[in-house]
Motif scaffolding. Structure first.
Motif, PDB file in Angstrom:
ATOM      1  N   ALA A 259       0.660  -1.366  -0.008  1.00 14.77           N
ATOM      2  CA  ALA A 259      -0.095  -0.051   0.020  1.00 14.77           C
ATOM      3  C   ALA A 259       0.867   1.341   0.090  1.00 14.77           C
ATOM      4  O   ALA A 259       1.803   1.156   0.591  1.00 14.77           O
ATOM      5  CB  ALA A 259      -0.964  -0.114   1.421  1.00 14.77           C
ATOM      6  N   CYS A 260       0.547   2.131  -0.885  1.00 15.99           N
ATOM      7  CA  CYS A 260       1.185   3.456  -0.798  1.00 15.99           C
ATOM      8  C   CYS A 260       0.800   4.170   0.409  1.00 15.99           C
ATOM      9  O   CYS A 260      -0.389   4.583   0.696  1.00 15.99           O
ATOM     10  CB  CYS A 260       1.081   4.126  -2.144  1.00 15.99           C
ATOM     11  SG  CYS A 260       1.993   5.513  -2.322  1.00 15.99           S
ATOM     12  N   VAL A 261       1.874   4.900   1.232  1.00 15.47           N
ATOM     13  CA  VAL A 261       1.637   5.396   2.182  1.00 15.47           C
ATOM     14  C   VAL A 261       2.142   6.848   2.279  1.00 15.47           C
ATOM     15  O   VAL A 261       2.255   7.646   3.263  1.00 15.47           O
ATOM     16  CB  VAL A 261       2.103   4.771   3.729  1.00 15.47           C
ATOM     17  CG1 VAL A 261       1.065   3.537   3.657  1.00 15.47           C
ATOM     18  CG2 VAL A 261       3.555   4.242   3.464  1.00 15.47           C
ATOM     19  N   GLY A 262       2.839   6.998   1.230  1.00 13.75           N
ATOM     20  CA  GLY A 262       3.507   8.348   0.999  1.00 13.75           C
ATOM     21  C   GLY A 262       4.003   8.704  -0.383  1.00 13.75           C
ATOM     22  O   GLY A 262       4.167   7.650  -1.204  1.00 13.75           O
ATOM     23  N   GLY A 263       3.798   9.855  -0.815  1.00 12.07           N
ATOM     24  CA  GLY A 263       4.488  10.386  -2.211  1.00 12.07           C
ATOM     25  C   GLY A 263       2.977  10.278  -3.179  1.00 12.07           C
ATOM     26  O   GLY A 263       2.057  10.543  -2.550  1.00 12.07           O
ATOM     27  N   PRO A 264       3.218  10.505  -4.293  1.00  3.81           N
ATOM     28  CA  PRO A 264       2.214  10.905  -5.184  1.00  3.81           C
ATOM     29  C   PRO A 264       1.287  10.034  -5.405  1.00  3.81           C
ATOM     30  O   PRO A 264       0.320  10.485  -6.480  1.00  3.81           O
ATOM     31  CB  PRO A 264       3.006  11.411  -6.791  1.00  3.81           C
ATOM     32  CG  PRO A 264       4.342  10.136  -6.482  1.00  3.81           C
ATOM     33  CD  PRO A 264       4.611  10.305  -5.081  1.00  3.81           C
ATOM     34  N   CYS A 265       1.187   8.757  -5.082  1.00  2.00           N
ATOM     35  CA  CYS A 265       0.117   7.931  -5.431  1.00  2.00           C
ATOM     36  C   CYS A 265      -0.531   7.094  -3.994  1.00  2.00           C
ATOM     37  O   CYS A 265      -1.142   6.120  -4.004  1.00  2.00           O
ATOM     38  CB  CYS A 265       0.584   6.675  -6.383  1.00  2.00           C
ATOM     39  SG  CYS A 265       1.915   5.770  -5.487  1.00  2.00           S
ATOM     40  N   VAL A 266      -0.676   8.024  -2.880  1.00  2.00           N
ATOM     41  CA  VAL A 266      -1.045   7.305  -1.549  1.00  2.00           C
ATOM     42  C   VAL A 266      -2.461   6.907  -1.941  1.00  2.00           C
ATOM     43  O   VAL A 266      -3.218   7.605  -2.689  1.00  2.00           O
ATOM     44  CB  VAL A 266      -1.183   8.764  -0.765  1.00  2.00           C
ATOM     45  CG1 VAL A 266      -2.091   8.305   0.441  1.00  2.00           C
ATOM     46  CG2 VAL A 266      -0.070   9.134  -0.065  1.00  2.00           C
ATOM     47  N   GLY A 267      -2.966   5.875  -1.310  1.00  2.00           N
ATOM     48  CA  GLY A 267      -4.193   4.955  -1.473  1.00  2.00           C
ATOM     49  C   GLY A 267      -3.918   3.916  -2.439  1.00  2.00           C
ATOM     50  O   GLY A 267      -4.715   3.159  -2.749  1.00  2.00           O
ATOM     51  N   ALA A 268      -3.001   4.216  -3.412  1.00  2.00           N
ATOM     52  CA  ALA A 268      -2.924   2.962  -4.494  1.00  2.00           C
ATOM     53  C   ALA A 268      -2.199   2.031  -3.974  1.00  2.00           C
ATOM     54  O   ALA A 268      -1.480   1.982  -2.745  1.00  2.00           O
ATOM     55  CB  ALA A 268      -2.062   3.405  -5.780  1.00  2.00           C
TER      56      ALA A 268
END
Length: 124
Positions: free
Chosen positions: A98-107
């Motif tokens: 899970a993306c937890v930081g940067g440009p795709c949080v939530g992806a």
């Protein structure tokens, strides 16, 4: 319909039962890149080891579609706690992708089912 140059000849999954080598090939807390030739296409993935557990992902950032590492096997943040995209700084959890930081949080990263079995890493 034209294909993105980066995706020509790429596949995004593998069959179960492919032997990727000994678990000890990856140091505990580290990651390793795998490129598998399957027919005329190639699969690009990576595996992160945490003790006896392994976590596999397709080597493709959900933000820009690029491979995550610019240097071979450099998939983790300096402290080894997260998976990092070296292009735009997105960071992902090792266990869930899970993306937890940067440009795709939530992806999420696309999972690559792998498991440690009898001292070896095998696709699941």
């Amino acid at each position: 319909m034209s294909q993105d140059v980066a995706t020509v000849g790429r596949i995004w999954e593998t069959r179960a039962g492919i032997n990727l080598g000994p678990l000890d090939l990856i140091a505990d807390g580290a990651a390793r890149n795998y490129v598998l030739q399957i027919g005329e296409a190639r699969f690009h993935g990576f595996v992160v080891r945490r003790g006896e557990a392994v976590f596999g992902y397709v080597d493709r950032c959900p933000h820009a579609g690029l491979p995550l590492a610019q240097k071979l096997d450099q998939y983790l943040t300096p402290d080894g706690g997260l998976i990092a995209c070296s292009w735009h700084g997105a960071v992902f959890t090792v266990e869930e992708g899970a993306c937890v930081g940067g440009p795709c949080v939530g992806a999420r990263l696309s999972p690559w089912p792998v498991e440690a079995r009898e001292g070896r890493i095998v696709t699941a």
